[in-house]
Design an enzyme around this catalytic site. Structure first.
Site, PDB file in Angstrom:
ATOM      1  CE  LYS A 157      34.910 -31.783 -25.029  1.00 16.19           C
ATOM      2  NZ  LYS A 157      35.750 -31.746 -23.824  1.00 16.19           N
TER       3      LYS A 157
HETATM    4  N1  PPE Z   1      41.350 -30.810 -22.136  1.00 11.59           N
HETATM    5  C1  PPE Z   1      40.300 -31.537 -21.719  1.00 11.59           C
HETATM    6  C2  PPE Z   1      40.535 -32.876 -21.122  1.00 11.59           C
HETATM    7  C3  PPE Z   1      39.015 -31.019 -21.884  1.00 11.59           C
HETATM    8  O1  PPE Z   1      37.970 -31.745 -21.485  1.00 11.59           O
HETATM    9  C4  PPE Z   1      38.828 -29.738 -22.441  1.00 11.59           C
HETATM   10  C5  PPE Z   1      37.453 -29.165 -22.579  1.00 11.59           C
HETATM   11  C6  PPE Z   1      39.963 -29.020 -22.861  1.00 11.59           C
HETATM   12  C7  PPE Z   1      41.217 -29.591 -22.693  1.00 11.59           C
HETATM   13  C8  PPE Z   1      39.856 -27.689 -23.547  1.00 11.59           C
HETATM   14  O2  PPE Z   1      39.288 -27.844 -24.820  1.00 11.59           O
HETATM   15  P1  PPE Z   1      38.445 -26.702 -25.528  1.00 11.59           P
HETATM   16  O3  PPE Z   1      37.155 -26.559 -24.774  1.00 11.59           O
HETATM   17  O4  PPE Z   1      38.266 -27.179 -26.902  1.00 11.59           O
HETATM   18  O5  PPE Z   1      39.253 -25.445 -25.466  1.00 11.59           O
HETATM   19  N2  PPE Z   1      36.547 -29.581 -21.570  1.00 11.59           N
HETATM   20  C9  PPE Z   1      35.104 -29.495 -21.798  1.00 11.59           C
HETATM   21  C10 PPE Z   1      34.315 -30.316 -20.791  1.00 11.59           C
HETATM   22  C11 PPE Z   1      34.134 -29.760 -19.446  1.00 11.59           C
HETATM   23  C12 PPE Z   1      33.117 -30.536 -18.645  1.00 11.59           C
HETATM   24  O6  PPE Z   1      33.133 -30.412 -17.419  1.00 11.59           O
HETATM   25  O7  PPE Z   1      32.263 -31.229 -19.213  1.00 11.59           O
HETATM   26  C13 PPE Z   1      34.633 -28.051 -21.862  1.00 11.59           C
HETATM   27  O8  PPE Z   1      35.344 -27.157 -21.422  1.00 11.59           O
HETATM   28  O9  PPE Z   1      33.547 -27.830 -22.389  1.00 11.59           O
END
Ligand code: PPE
Length: 310
Positions: A157
């Site tokens: 991330k």
């Molecule tokens: N894929 C991506 C690319 C992603 O950024 C997130 C979270 C997910 C999947 C889901 O991951 P999880 O939150 O662990 O279930 N995206 C984060 C960033 C959003 C933003 O706008 O900044 C979030 O949901 O916090």
């Protein structure tokens, strides 16, 4: 955005407006940072952070993948976060830990630049709207392909990697949609700009696997567990774009988006065009888990010790 009182920055709690960096911060120029998105909910057992340890673990993993040693122990980051929420007097909030290469070194070799760490919290409502969570959102398959593991590290991330999501997000908004769905470098369905994706076909749930360049979403793990506990079969496999149009139901999960149904893809209604029964069942159980209403998933919650707001 609504400011909170304090931000944790390199070991200190500083007033929101004073949490600043130099314009020659390495991460600002080259995207050399990693971050997390975490949420705290006002649960049945008081304010509590959802799957906190998993988020802290992923932060350290992302940092390690970009050769960024975090100058704190994971437990210090966890405790600082809990204390910050308490001192900001928040009962529910979004939490953003950020680790980045700081000021002092320019150029592409970053290993001599300092590693800075900060944690911010703020109140952040439904990412894709309350209406979106209830009725579903309209999505478009992006013309931008998700970053491939040949160029970057999809499982990390990392700040710079989000330019990919940002291009897809802007494209979808300009075209009149609320979210974009990216395909991976092999043309298979990958994920949303900030969410993992699931299709329901014939009562089974299908979702891309780690080999489809997805982020290993923490809510994905939770949703898979919950769906399995509800008796649904969850299959991780390659999914063709066309299957998006043939699905009975589609939904996405993420910390910011929580569980949000997709009601249309590329102007094709998904199923009836309304969130279906499988999506609803998993969403209800997921919301119960987030809010501590289910005994079974209580150990996913890290309670915030309540301190008086200072
Ligand atoms: N894929 C991506 C690319 C992603 O950024 C997130 C979270 C997910 C999947 C889901 O991951 P999880 O939150 O662990 O279930 N995206 C984060 C960033 C959003 C933003 O706008 O900044 C979030 O949901 O916090």
């Amino acid at each position: 955005m609504k400011p909170a009182d304090l931000i944790w920055m390199n070991g200190d709690f500083v007033p929101w407006d004073e949490a600043k960096v130099h314009v020659l911060t390495h991460g600002l120029h080259y995207g050399t940072g990693v971050f997390e998105g975490v949420r705290c909910y006002d649960t049945e057992i008081g304010p509590a952070v959802f799957r906190h340890a998993d988020h802290v673990d992923r932060l350290y993993k992302s940092a390690e993948l970009y050769y960024m040693p975090i100058p704190y122990e994971p437990e210090q980051i966890r405790q600082a976060t809990l204390e910050l929420i308490g001192r900001n007097g928040l009962r529910s909030c979004y939490i953003r830990p950020l680790v980045f290469r700081g000021y002092g070194q320019m150029g592409l070799f970053p290993l001599d630049a300092p590693v800075d760490v900060c944690i911010a919290t703020w109140e952040w409502g439904a990412y894709l709207g309350e209406e979106g969570k209830r009725d579903g959102v309209r999505a478009k398959v992006s013309s931008w392909e998700r970053i491939s593991p040949a160029s970057l590290i999809p499982a990390a991330k990392a700040c710079g990697q989000y330019l990919n999501s940002i291009l897809a997000k802007i494209e979808s908004h300009k075209a009149g949609y609320e979210e974009a769905i990216l395909l991976d470098h092999n043309g298979y369905v990958c994920e949303g700009t900030g969410e993992n994706i699931y299709l329901v076909r014939d009562g089974k749930i299908h979702t891309p696997s780690m080999t489809n360049s997805i982020l290993d979403g923490i809510n994905r793990r939770a949703a898979i567990q919950i769906a399995t506990d509800l008796g649904y079969e969850v299959v991780e496999r390659n999914i063709d774009r066309s299957e998006l149009y043939l699905s009975d139901e589609i939904f996405v999960t993420g910390t910011a988006a929580e569980l949000t149904p997709i009601r249309e893809v590329d102007d094709h209604a998904v199923g009836t065009g309304k969130p279906g029964p499988v999506t609803r069942a998993v969403q209800d159980a997921f919301e119960d888990a987030l809010h501590g209403r289910t005994e079974r998933y209580r150990d996913w919650l890290d309670p915030v010790p309540i301190t008086a707001k200072v």
